[in-house]
Design a protein around this motif. Structure first.
Motif, PDB file in Angstrom:
ATOM      1  N   LYS A 122      -3.739  82.201  71.051  1.00  0.00           N
ATOM      2  CA  LYS A 122      -4.684  82.028  72.158  1.00  0.00           C
ATOM      3  C   LYS A 122      -3.933  81.897  73.487  1.00  0.00           C
ATOM      4  CE  LYS A 122      -8.291  79.883  69.296  1.00  0.00           C
ATOM      5  NZ  LYS A 122      -9.023  78.601  69.073  1.00  0.00           N
ATOM      6  N   PHE A 163     -19.632  73.281  72.848  1.00  0.00           N
ATOM      7  CA  PHE A 163     -18.300  73.754  73.249  1.00  0.00           C
ATOM      8  C   PHE A 163     -18.215  75.270  73.418  1.00  0.00           C
ATOM      9  CE2 PHE A 163     -18.090  73.554  68.547  1.00  0.00           C
ATOM     10  CZ  PHE A 163     -17.595  74.814  68.252  1.00  0.00           C
ATOM     11  N   ARG A 220      -4.482  79.128  57.332  1.00  0.00           N
ATOM     12  CA  ARG A 220      -5.215  77.933  57.797  1.00  0.00           C
ATOM     13  C   ARG A 220      -4.323  76.693  57.648  1.00  0.00           C
ATOM     14  NH1 ARG A 220     -10.054  78.434  60.730  1.00  0.00           N
ATOM     15  NH2 ARG A 220     -10.340  76.229  60.258  1.00  0.00           N
ATOM     16  N   THR A 251      -8.201  71.748  63.480  1.00  0.00           N
ATOM     17  CA  THR A 251      -8.676  72.330  64.744  1.00  0.00           C
ATOM     18  C   THR A 251      -8.201  71.525  65.957  1.00  0.00           C
ATOM     19  OG1 THR A 251     -10.637  73.093  63.566  1.00  0.00           O
ATOM     20  CG2 THR A 251     -10.770  73.077  65.972  1.00  0.00           C
ATOM     21  N   GLN A 306      -9.793  71.762  72.080  1.00  0.00           N
ATOM     22  CA  GLN A 306     -10.126  73.126  72.495  1.00  0.00           C
ATOM     23  C   GLN A 306      -8.876  74.012  72.559  1.00  0.00           C
ATOM     24  OE1 GLN A 306     -10.783  74.333  76.689  1.00  0.00           O
ATOM     25  NE2 GLN A 306     -12.811  74.918  75.964  1.00  0.00           N
TER      26      GLN A 306
HETATM   27  O1  CDP Z   1     -10.658  77.499  65.050  1.00  0.00           O
HETATM   28  P1  CDP Z   1     -11.251  76.694  63.912  1.00  0.00           P
HETATM   29  O2  CDP Z   1     -11.823  77.551  62.830  1.00  0.00           O
HETATM   30  O3  CDP Z   1     -10.281  75.667  63.413  1.00  0.00           O
HETATM   31  O4  CDP Z   1     -12.446  75.823  64.557  1.00  0.00           O
HETATM   32  P2  CDP Z   1     -13.977  76.229  64.804  1.00  0.00           P
HETATM   33  O5  CDP Z   1     -14.800  75.052  64.444  1.00  0.00           O
HETATM   34  O6  CDP Z   1     -14.317  77.524  64.183  1.00  0.00           O
HETATM   35  O7  CDP Z   1     -14.037  76.376  66.396  1.00  0.00           O
HETATM   36  C1  CDP Z   1     -13.574  77.512  67.048  1.00  0.00           C
HETATM   37  C2  CDP Z   1     -12.780  77.091  68.259  1.00  0.00           C
HETATM   38  O8  CDP Z   1     -13.639  76.433  69.191  1.00  0.00           O
HETATM   39  C3  CDP Z   1     -11.690  76.062  67.996  1.00  0.00           C
HETATM   40  O9  CDP Z   1     -10.495  76.623  67.534  1.00  0.00           O
HETATM   41  C4  CDP Z   1     -11.520  75.426  69.361  1.00  0.00           C
HETATM   42  O10 CDP Z   1     -10.712  76.228  70.224  1.00  0.00           O
HETATM   43  C5  CDP Z   1     -12.941  75.418  69.883  1.00  0.00           C
HETATM   44  N1  CDP Z   1     -13.612  74.104  69.665  1.00  0.00           N
HETATM   45  C6  CDP Z   1     -13.825  73.254  70.738  1.00  0.00           C
HETATM   46  O11 CDP Z   1     -13.460  73.572  71.873  1.00  0.00           O
HETATM   47  N2  CDP Z   1     -14.437  72.035  70.549  1.00  0.00           N
HETATM   48  C7  CDP Z   1     -14.869  71.674  69.329  1.00  0.00           C
HETATM   49  N3  CDP Z   1     -15.464  70.491  69.165  1.00  0.00           N
HETATM   50  C8  CDP Z   1     -14.666  72.517  68.230  1.00  0.00           C
HETATM   51  C9  CDP Z   1     -14.040  73.744  68.435  1.00  0.00           C
END
Ligand code: CDP
Ligand code: MG
Length: 405
Positions: free
Chosen positions: A123, A169, A197, A203, A225
């Motif tokens: 990213k 978000f 993963r 995350t 984020q």
């Molecule tokens: O990327 P990942 O699959 O681990 O997480 P996701 O739940 O699919 O969320 C996608 C992306 O959104 C994350 O990688 C974060 O960059 C962002 N995100 C965020 O900004 N705030 C959150 N509470 C959860 C996710």
């Protein structure tokens, strides 16, 4: 037509069965694939049933049209079990063969479980540490099989993350992933989706630092984020995400993310296939950045013979290593890079100095800090191709980032 297809199917089935019986009797592992080779002489695609023997990296080829043995079992230097997966191109006696299908169920079962694909994306917040991220990827035995630096539009980002639409978000997430270039990658290894993963970590990067300090998000991420990288969460998602960034048909669609090439004040280099195979891509990218140059566009290519000949045309008959250079360039994936820097118009000259003399042995003597001194072996395996004259750089960048797009 139907009866011809039937005959071909029958021949394939019969050949596969006979080969299987023979090999079983020998008690040796062998895999069976359908492969295609574009024959430039007859301008036709020729189809072969190809057996691969991992014991000594040997292949045997059966020509499906003439229904004859085309190549008797032969050990091929440089070929490895890991090269055999669907969609990959292998080189046998200077011929580029595309693996189009598994030709028996055993091969399908064994190879597809060994060689799973996943989608990874560095990213915007971590692109300046791409070399280090790739070092982690390579040290964990993932193979980078496709790679491209792109700039996502807001519409593309929204489509990519559509599962999160409506969440609080979501809009900030779109701001974040469109705030600069990202590097999209297809990674291959055993159980790739789950293993990537695990390599990423949780995350939330802060949580990752507390609970999984050895992960990519712990090392390169900032918070919930800005967490450095993405990974598919399932096999189905991986397929969709790979197709999103690397569409299998070359349609011009505004939803396909585009290269970040600037085509201005630039020069071009290629990380050669041997340097990638040796696991030096990450170190080379890190060295380029540490020297103050910017990677403003980057993409992995698998050049075929016609493309490589076209690209190296100026060296033909001029440089004695030309045949070796050509062979090296088509021997596997390479990474083309647009280099820019604060030196603007001076970039080609400064970067060429940093790449070093064509012969790494000379480079080690004269410029021990140059890239070729550090990562090259000989004049053919000299780690990088670099544009010769300042005028060549923009043309080479255009070749990769316009013509081959
Ligand atoms: O990327 P990942 O699959 O681990 O997480 P996701 O739940 O699919 O969320 C996608 C992306 O959104 C994350 O990688 C974060 O960059 C962002 N995100 C965020 O900004 N705030 C959150 N509470 C959860 C996710
Ligand atoms: Mg997710």
């Amino acid at each position: 037509m139907a009866s011809k297809l039937f005959t071909i199917a029958l021949v394939v089935a019969l050949a596969a069965t006979l080969i299987n019986i023979y090999v079983k009797r020998q008690g040796e592992t062998r895999y069976l694939f359908h492969t295609e080779w574009y024959d430039p002489v007859s301008a036709t695609v020729r189809k072969f049933l190809l057996s691969f023997f991992p014991r000594d990296n040997a292949v045997e080829m059966y020509d499906l049209r003439s229904q004859r043995l085309f190549l008797k079992r032969l050990a091929i230097e440089g070929l490895d079990e890991k090269d055999f997966y669907l969609g990959n191109t292998i080189v046998v006696l200077s011929r580029q063969l595309k693996i189009t299908e598994y030709a028996d169920s055993t091969t399908r079962e064994i190879i597809s479980s060994k060689r799973q694909r996943t989608f990874a994306m560095v990213k915007p917040d971590a692109v300046h540490r791409l070399g280090e991220v790739i070092d982690v990827i390579q040290s964990r035995n993932f193979e980078v099989s496709q790679m491209k630096m792109v700039q996502l539009t807001r519409a593309q980002a929204g489509l990519f993350y559509r599962e999160h639409e409506g969440r609080p978000f979501f809009e900030p997430l779109l701001d974040y992933v469109t705030s600069g270039p990202v590097v999209a990658m297809e990674l291959i290894t055993t159980n790739a989706v789950q293993r990537w993963r695990e390599t990423l970590g949780p995350t939330d990067a802060e949580l990752a630092r507390r609970e999984a300090p050895d992960t990519i998000r712990a090392k390169f991420g900032k918070d919930k984020q800005s967490n450095a990288a993405h990974g598919s969460d399932s096999d189905v998602a991986a397929t969709r995400e790979i197709e999103f960034f690397f569409p299998s048909s070359k349609v011009h669609d505004i939803m396909v993310p585009q290269t970040t090439a600037r085509f201005l004040n630039n020069t071009c280099c290629i990380i050669k296939p041997h340097a990638i195979a040796e696991g030096n891509m990450g170190s080379i990218l890190k060295a380029i950045k540490d020297e103050g140059f910017e990677v403003s566009a980057l993409q992995m290519f698998r050049m075929d013979k016609i493309q490589a000949e076209e690209f190296l045309e100026v060296y033909k008959g001029v440089v004695s290593e030309y045949p070796g250079m050509l062979q090296q360039l088509i021997s596997g994936p390479s990474v083309a890079i647009e280099i820019t820097s604060i030196h603007a118009g001076q970039t080609p000259v400064k970067f060429r100095e940093f790449v070093g003399p064509a012969d790494p042995i000379v480079a080690k003597e004269l410029r021990p800090n140059s890239l070729r001194a550090r990562f090259g072996e000989n004049t053919v395996k000299n780690a990088l191709h670099c544009s010769d004259l300042p005028d060549d750089g923009p043309l080479e960048v255009e070749y990769f980032f316009k013509i081959l797009q």
